[in-house]
Design a protein around this motif. Structure first.
Motif, PDB file in Angstrom:
ATOM      1  N   TYR A 184       2.587   9.502  -7.779  1.00 37.38           N
ATOM      2  CA  TYR A 184       3.860   9.538  -7.044  1.00 37.38           C
ATOM      3  C   TYR A 184       4.972  10.124  -7.916  1.00 37.38           C
TER       4      TYR A 184
ATOM      5  N   PHE B 173       0.704   8.261   0.874  1.00 38.91           N
ATOM      6  CA  PHE B 173       1.779   7.268   0.926  1.00 38.91           C
ATOM      7  C   PHE B 173       2.433   7.143   2.299  1.00 38.91           C
TER       8      PHE B 173
ATOM      9  N   GLN C 276       8.905  -0.242   1.829  1.00 36.38           N
ATOM     10  CA  GLN C 276       7.499  -0.362   1.445  1.00 36.38           C
ATOM     11  C   GLN C 276       6.590  -0.175   2.657  1.00 36.38           C
ATOM     12  N   ASN C 277       5.363   0.242   2.422  1.00 34.88           N
ATOM     13  CA  ASN C 277       4.392   0.361   3.512  1.00 34.88           C
ATOM     14  C   ASN C 277       3.971  -1.020   4.005  1.00 34.88           C
TER      15      ASN C 277
ATOM     16  N   VAL D 224       7.447  10.076   3.529  1.00 29.75           N
ATOM     17  CA  VAL D 224       7.895   9.911   2.147  1.00 29.75           C
ATOM     18  C   VAL D 224       9.284  10.519   2.026  1.00 29.75           C
TER      19      VAL D 224
ATOM     20  N   VAL E  52      -1.624   5.144  -9.088  1.00 31.89           N
ATOM     21  CA  VAL E  52      -0.809   5.428  -7.903  1.00 31.89           C
ATOM     22  C   VAL E  52       0.607   5.793  -8.322  1.00 31.89           C
ATOM     23  N   ARG E  53       1.147   5.032  -9.256  1.00 33.73           N
ATOM     24  CA  ARG E  53       2.508   5.301  -9.725  1.00 33.73           C
ATOM     25  C   ARG E  53       2.612   6.675 -10.389  1.00 33.73           C
TER      26      ARG E  53
ATOM     27  N   PHE F 120      -1.747   4.130   0.294  1.00 37.46           N
ATOM     28  CA  PHE F 120      -1.221   3.678  -0.993  1.00 37.46           C
ATOM     29  C   PHE F 120       0.102   2.947  -0.786  1.00 37.46           C
TER      30      PHE F 120
ATOM     31  N   ARG G  83      13.022   7.282   3.187  1.00 36.62           N
ATOM     32  CA  ARG G  83      11.802   7.945   3.628  1.00 36.62           C
ATOM     33  C   ARG G  83      12.052   8.726   4.910  1.00 36.62           C
TER      34      ARG G  83
ATOM     35  N   ILE H 153       3.989   2.247  -1.853  1.00 31.69           N
ATOM     36  CA  ILE H 153       5.041   2.889  -2.622  1.00 31.69           C
ATOM     37  C   ILE H 153       5.132   2.130  -3.946  1.00 31.69           C
TER      38      ILE H 153
ATOM     39  N   LEU I  66       1.318  13.706  -0.936  1.00 31.80           N
ATOM     40  CA  LEU I  66       2.168  12.526  -0.876  1.00 31.80           C
ATOM     41  C   LEU I  66       2.128  11.873   0.506  1.00 31.80           C
TER      42      LEU I  66
ATOM     43  N   GLU J 297       3.020   6.065   6.060  1.00 34.39           N
ATOM     44  CA  GLU J 297       2.674   4.797   6.706  1.00 34.39           C
ATOM     45  C   GLU J 297       1.320   4.868   7.399  1.00 34.39           C
TER      46      GLU J 297
END
Length: 451
Positions: free
Chosen positions: A105, A152, A446-447, A168, A101-102, A432, A188, A434, A148, A154
């Motif tokens: 992103y 990522f 963060q989500n 994002v 995931v990282r 995913f 975001r 963040i 994205l 929400e």
């Protein structure tokens, strides 16, 4: 003008080769953009570098495709590999430090930064090439932001008020190379704002690109990307019209479905059906689909992604696509990504026909062709009988079978509001997190559901 520094990710692609004069040596990791983009040729070399970054394994070299299928697995595929991070994605139990995931992103934003620099120096490009360079750059940027916001954001565009949902960070201009610079602390944007930018970029790309552009982005691929975006927005009229424009431009430029389904896959060069594909060979390019979908017999890992009976049972006994699998060690694997050093299919003409068919079915129209005719194109090739009056359900089933394992499952699950592995389509687990590094450095929100 403020001084912008560019980090080089692609050795040798910026035209900054070694020099005999010792006093002119440059730090290859930090180069003034005025040097890296000083000529038309250097800007275009930067674009080639951006394509290389776009096609890395963590992006369209495979990961965004197979991660989509794992997120929407619903019992049809299983991650059996030893790597724990893909298992988290398959199980929808993702940790904020998940390395896959990282990587997606971070590499997406690194590539976007390179694309933003190209657009900033667009006036350096020769006028005869400027429009195509702009179109390709905006196409790539839009495709990255679309992935994205799907992974990522929400929630999906259709899950609520997109003007209130977190999307994002949206960056469309050059920023300093230092990650600690205040100018890189971007909050975001909303889902709606990100979609607005994607649509603007793709509209420009479709208008600027030629119908045939070798293996680079072209007009049909930009139109099909627009169709994908409008589908996520549940704007079926716009999606239908974009798919129709794609088909018109593609067939006018000589694109067509290949005669046999199996001939479309495991190819080292583009077929007549490939609107846009990442180029892979023994010297360059990545295909992580092959790495994880295939087996050691074909130069891959350990057969990490296996196909289950829940998927195989979807095929009619006469459907040739139901035979497009191989068995090894008692497990079943897809033939689509079997062989090593083969291109990654990102957009096929078949998808455009199925999108047009779906939208026409929903709207009760026959723009471009009837639903029956468009559906017959892939069904006939698969050995299935022509349906005189196919309904929406039959169109959606055909889409699922034709495009299986090609990276559309997650987006389709979201827009169709499906329950996946017992989870509602808008569950916090169907998004995913963040990456932790980003929330730590940039203080990005963060989500929900992640800490």
């Amino acid at each position: 003008m403020k001084k912008i520094l560019v980090y080089m990710s692609f050795a040798g692609l910026l035209g900054l080769t070694a020099c005999d004069k010792q006093l002119e040596q440059l730090d290859p990791q930090q180069i003034d953009a005025s040097l890296a983009f000083s000529t038309s040729e250097k800007v275009k070399q930067n674009l080639i570098g951006a394509y290389a970054s776009f096609g890395t394994g963590s992006l369209f070299g495979g990961d965004v495709l197979w991660m989509s299928e794992l997120m929407a697995s619903n019992g049809e595929v299983t991650w059996t590999g030893t790597f724990p991070d893909p298992r988290q994605i398959w199980g929808k139990s993702i940790l904020v430090n998940n390395s896959y995931v990282r990587s997606t992103y971070q590499n997406a934003y690194m590539t976007i930064a390179a694309l933003n620099n190209i657009l900033f120096y667009l006036d350096v490009v020769d006028e005869t090439d400027r429009g195509v360079v702009e179109g390709e750059t905006k196409f790539l940027r839009a495709m990255l932001y679309f992935e994205l916001v799907k992974f990522f954001g929400e929630k999906s565009y259709s899950a609520g008020n997109p003007a209130a949902l977190m999307g994002v960070p949206l960056v469309v201009d050059p920023r300093p190379a230092s990650p600690t610079s205040e100018e890189n602390h971007v909050p975001r944007s909303t889902v709606e704002q990100v979609y607005t930018q994607i649509l603007a970029d793709l509209t420009d790309a479709e208008n600027l690109l030629p119908a045939d552009n070798d293996f680079y982005a072209n007009k049909p691929s930009a139109a099909l990307a627009l169709a994908r975006v409008h589908l996520q927005m549940l704007d079926y009229t716009a999606a239908r019209d974009a798919a129709n424009r794609c088909i018109t431009a593609a067939t006018g430029a000589g694109f067509s479905l290949v005669g046999e389904f199996e001939d479309e896959f495991n190819t080292s060069s583009n077929t007549s059906e490939d609107l846009f594909a990442m180029q892979v060979n023994t010297q360059t390019g990545s295909n992580s689909n092959q790495t994880y979908y295939s087996t050691p017999t074909y130069g891959a890992r350990d057969g990490d992604i296996q196909i289950n009976e829940a998927h195989l049972d979807l095929y009619s006994p006469v459907d040739v696509r139901g035979d497009f699998f191989f068995t090894e060690g008692g497990s079943v694997f897809t033939n689509k990504w079997r062989d090593q050093y083969m291109n990654v299919k990102v957009m096929r003409l078949a998808e455009a026909y199925l999108t047009r068919a779906e939208c026409n079915a929903r709207l009760g129209t026959s723009v471009g062709a009837t639903v029956a005719l468009d559906l017959a194109r892939t069904r006939t090739r698969a050995g299935l009988p022509v349906l005189a009056a196919p309904g929406l359900g039959e169109v959606l089933t055909e889409r699922r079978l034709e495009l299986a394992f090609e990276g559309q499952a997650f987006a389709d699950a979201k827009r169709l509001r499906l329950i996946v592995d017992g989870l509602e389509y808008d569950s916090p687990k169907m998004v995913f997190p963040i990456p932790q590094r980003e929330t730590n450095i940039y203080d990005i929100a963060q989500n929900p559901g992640y800490f």
